[in-house]
Design an enzyme around this catalytic site. Sequence first.
Site, PDB file in Angstrom:
ATOM      1  N   ASP A 287       0.637  -0.897  -0.133  1.00 23.74           N
ATOM      2  CA  ASP A 287      -0.054  -0.176   0.349  1.00 23.74           C
ATOM      3  C   ASP A 287       0.986   1.581  -0.130  1.00 23.74           C
ATOM      4  O   ASP A 287       2.017   1.217   0.076  1.00 23.74           O
ATOM      5  CB  ASP A 287      -1.042   0.158   0.807  1.00 23.74           C
ATOM      6  CG  ASP A 287      -2.585   1.083   1.110  1.00 23.74           C
ATOM      7  OD1 ASP A 287      -2.319   2.273   0.313  1.00 23.74           O
ATOM      8  OD2 ASP A 287      -2.907   0.431   0.939  1.00 23.74           O
TER       9      ASP A 287
HETATM   10  O1  KHP Z   1      -0.744  10.173  -0.113  1.00 19.02           O
HETATM   11  N1  KHP Z   1      -1.993   9.782  -0.620  1.00 19.02           N
HETATM   12  O2  KHP Z   1      -2.392  10.955  -0.781  1.00 19.02           O
HETATM   13  C1  KHP Z   1      -2.727   8.774  -0.326  1.00 19.02           C
HETATM   14  C2  KHP Z   1      -4.062   9.291  -1.363  1.00 19.02           C
HETATM   15  C3  KHP Z   1      -4.974   7.333  -0.803  1.00 19.02           C
HETATM   16  C4  KHP Z   1      -3.929   6.504  -0.791  1.00 19.02           C
HETATM   17  O3  KHP Z   1      -4.981   4.736   0.059  1.00 19.02           O
HETATM   18  C5  KHP Z   1      -4.472   4.317  -0.433  1.00 19.02           C
HETATM   19  O4  KHP Z   1      -4.195   3.884  -2.263  1.00 19.02           O
HETATM   20  C6  KHP Z   1      -5.050   3.258  -2.349  1.00 19.02           C
HETATM   21  C7  KHP Z   1      -3.586   2.461  -3.569  1.00 19.02           C
HETATM   22  O5  KHP Z   1      -4.381   1.350  -3.760  1.00 19.02           O
HETATM   23  C8  KHP Z   1      -4.883   2.028  -0.847  1.00 19.02           C
HETATM   24  O6  KHP Z   1      -6.008   1.489  -1.053  1.00 19.02           O
HETATM   25  C9  KHP Z   1      -5.248   3.254  -0.112  1.00 19.02           C
HETATM   26  O7  KHP Z   1      -5.037   2.269   1.419  1.00 19.02           O
HETATM   27  C10 KHP Z   1      -2.771   6.374   0.337  1.00 19.02           C
HETATM   28  C11 KHP Z   1      -1.459   7.484   0.793  1.00 19.02           C
END
Ligand code: KHP
Length: 789
Positions: A287
Amino acid sequence: MRSIFAFTTLILANAASAYPFGFPDCVNGPLSKNTVCDITASPLDRATALISLFTTEEKLNNTGSVSPGVPRLGLPPYQWWQEALHGVALSPGVNFSSSGNYSYATSFPQPILLGAAFDDALITAVATVISTEARAFNNDGRAGLDFWTPNINPFKDPRWGRGQETPGEDPFHLSSYVHALIDGLQGGYAPKYKRIVATCKHWAGYDMETWNGNFRYQWDAPISTQDLVEYYAPPFQSCARDSNVGAFMCSYNAVNGRPTCADPYLLQTILREHWGWTNEQQWITSDCDAIQNIYLPHKYAATRPQAVADALNAGTDLNCGTYYQTHLPAALEQGLINITTLDRALIRQYSSLVRLGYFDPADVQPYRALNFGNVDTPQAQRLAYQAAVEGITLLKNDGTLPLSVKPESSIAMIGGWANATTQMQGNYYGIAPYLHSQLWAAQQLNVTVHYAAGDSSSGDPTTNNNLQVFAAANKSDIIVFASGIDNSIESEDKDRVSIAWTGEQLDLIGELAAYGKPMIVLQMGGGQMDSGPIANNPNVSALLWGGYPGQDGGLAIMDILTGKKAPAGRLPQTQYPANYIAQVPMTNMSLRPGLNNPGRTYKWYTGKPTFDFGHGLHYTNFSASIGSLEATTFNISSLVAGCKEKYMDRCPFRSVPVKVTNIGGTRTSDYSALAFLTGSFGPKPYPKKSLVAYQRLFDISPGATAMAMLNLTLGSLSRVDEMGNRILYPGQYTMMIDTQPLAMLNFTLVGEPAMLDKWPQPPPRVPQNSTGNYFVGGFDGTGQSVIYS
Ligand SMILES: O=[N+]([O-])c1ccc(O[C@@H]2O[C@@H](CO)[C@H](O)[C@H]2O)cc1
C-alpha cells in the site's frame, strides 16, 4: 472531504506529463533482438532476458510505483498505480482528458450496492466493461495496464469508512463476488492476454481507518488463526487460489505483531505456498508508503534499509511510493538484500506486463484496437443503470410502493441527496458521463416536482432554513426524502463515530411524516445506519436503501419507486441498532461474542439487528421449495473419498434445486435465492447461520416459477477449528432459503471428522514496538481485551 483526490489529481497531472504511457519498441528499438520481444518465448524467459540487461542502478530505480523504465534500452517509463473500483477512476496513472474523448468513463455503483444485487453474472459484466474501458484508455496513453482494485477486505465493523468499497460483510459472498469480478477484469483464469491485471487489496486484516487513537498506519491487528481462516482470508484465497489474480497489495496495518508487507508468513507461506499463487507473473505491491510504516510508526525495523529489506525479502515486489528507490541501495550495500531477490521482484512485474501484451505487436493481440468508441457505450450505460436497479434494497413498505403517479400528481423531492451529483459515486470514482440524480429522474416524469434540499443540520427542523422544505411538502401529494450519509462522514481516513441518523435528520423526517401523505425515505450512502426509528414510524410509508448508485442511480431509484422496476436487492451487511458501536471497540477483531463484543456480522451477533443481512422486500411475495436429496444421511468418508480436487473444500457436495414461485398477484420481479446453513456441527459456539450459496432469478411473473440450482461444496459444509484447519464434521445440518426461511432441508453427516485443508501454523506473535500508546483494546490470543502500551 475527498482529500485523497486533491492528492491524486496533483500526482495525475505530474505523472501524465512526466510519464505518458507508451509501449516498448520491439521492432526497431534496442530491445528488438532481445528475448523479451520474442512472442514465442515464455513470459518468464522474456522478463528474465529483459532484466538481465538492467544495471544494478536501473534495477533499483524500477522498484517504485513510478518506474522510470530504462531509456537507453527504449523501455518506457511505467506508472503502476491505477484505480478502477467501480469504473476507470481518478488516480496517479489515469489521465482523463479535460474535454471530448477520454474525458469520462462509465461510473457503476459502489461495490457495496453491487454486492446487494447478489448476482455474480452482473459483476462479471460490470468488470468486463471496466477492463474494456481501461484498455481503451491505455491504448490512448492515458492509463497503464494494472489496476489496484478490488478492495476485498470484509466489511466487519459498520463504522469502517471504506466499507463502501467492498461488497459487504459475508466471506462466502465476497469470495464468490470477487471470483466473478476478476473473471471480468482479467478475462478469465489464464487467458493468453490478460485484459488488465487486477490487484486484490489489502492483505490482510485492514478494516479501520482511525479509531480512538489508532490509525491504519500503525495498527497491529490481533487476529486469531481461526478468525483469519474463517473470516479475513477467504476473499483473498478466492483471488489467489481460485481466480489467479495478477497482483496483491499488502496493507498498512500489522497482523499479530508483523506489518503485513514485511510478513513472510502472510506473503510467502500462505499466499504463495499454501494457495499456490506461484507463477512468475504475479506480484505484490505495498500500500502507498506502507513500507515506510514498517520503520515508523510500526518500529518493526530498526532502520530504513532494514524496513525495505524486510519487505523485499518477505515478497513485497513493488513499493507504492519511493521508499524502495531511496533506501534499497543502502540495503544492498549493507548486505540486507541480494540481487537475486531484487531480480525476482522485477521479473514478476515485467512478466506480468508481458502477459498484458506490453511487448507484443498490436496485430497479434485482442485489445489494442479498443478506443473511445468502446467507452460508455449504450450497452455500458444500460448496465450501469441495471446494476443500480439490481442493488437497491427495499427495507420497508406499507403498500404505498410502487407509487401510482398521474399527470396531476405532485412530488416533493427533499433532502441533501435529492439533487446529488458526485455524491452518487462514493469514493475512488472517475469522471462520469452524466450523473442522474433522483430529482433529475423525477423531473423526467409527467408530474409536478417541488424540490427543496433543506438543511437537516440546523437543529430545530422548523427553522427558517427549512421553510422551503415545508412549502414543497405542503404543495405535493407525495414526499420523497433523500438523505443519509456520504463521503463527508465515511471515507478513507474517516470511520464513523455514529451509525445513527442525526437528531436533526430524524426530526425533519418526523415533521414530514406528520403530513400524513405518502412519505418515502431514501437511505443513501454505503455503511448502514440504524433506520429503526424511521421504520417504526407508522407515518413513514416506505424506506429504501440506495447506496452510492452511480451515474444512473437517480433514475434507477425513481423507476423502482414508480414501479417501472421491481426491487430485489438484499442487504449485504447487517443493519445494527445505533448502540452497537458502544458495545464493541473497532480494534476488537474477534468475530465470536466475548468480553466487550456482542459478536460480529449476522453469523455471530447476539443482539437483535434493525435489519438482518440479506433483508430485502419485493413488490410481490414468493414461495420456495427445495428438491429432496437422494438421502438424508451422508457418510463423511464417502464424501471425502469421492473428492478428487487438489483443494478439497472445492469439491461438490450436491447441487440443490430450489423452485421459486411468484405468489404475489400482479408484479413481475427478480428474486435472489439465498441459502443459509445452520445446525450443530464443529467447534462451539455455532454460528447462527452461514450463507453457503446464492443465485439471482430474473423477471418471475405472477404465478410463474423459476428454478435455482444452489451448488453446495464440501467447503461450504465445513467449519474451521482453532488451529485454522478446515474440517468436515458429523452433525445435523439444515439448509434454509431466505432470511425468514421459505423452505428448509435437513440432512445429517455421520462418521469421523475429515480434514479438508490443513492450515500452516503462524509464527509466534511479535511483541509491540510501535510508537505511542496506540494499542487500546487488543487481543491477547485468548479472546480477552488487553491494553498494550
Ligand atoms: O498519500 N496519499 O495521498 C495517499 C492517498 C491514498 C492512499 O490510499 C491507499 O492507496 C490505495 C492504493 O490502491 C489504497 O487502497 C489505499 O489504502 C494512500 C496515500
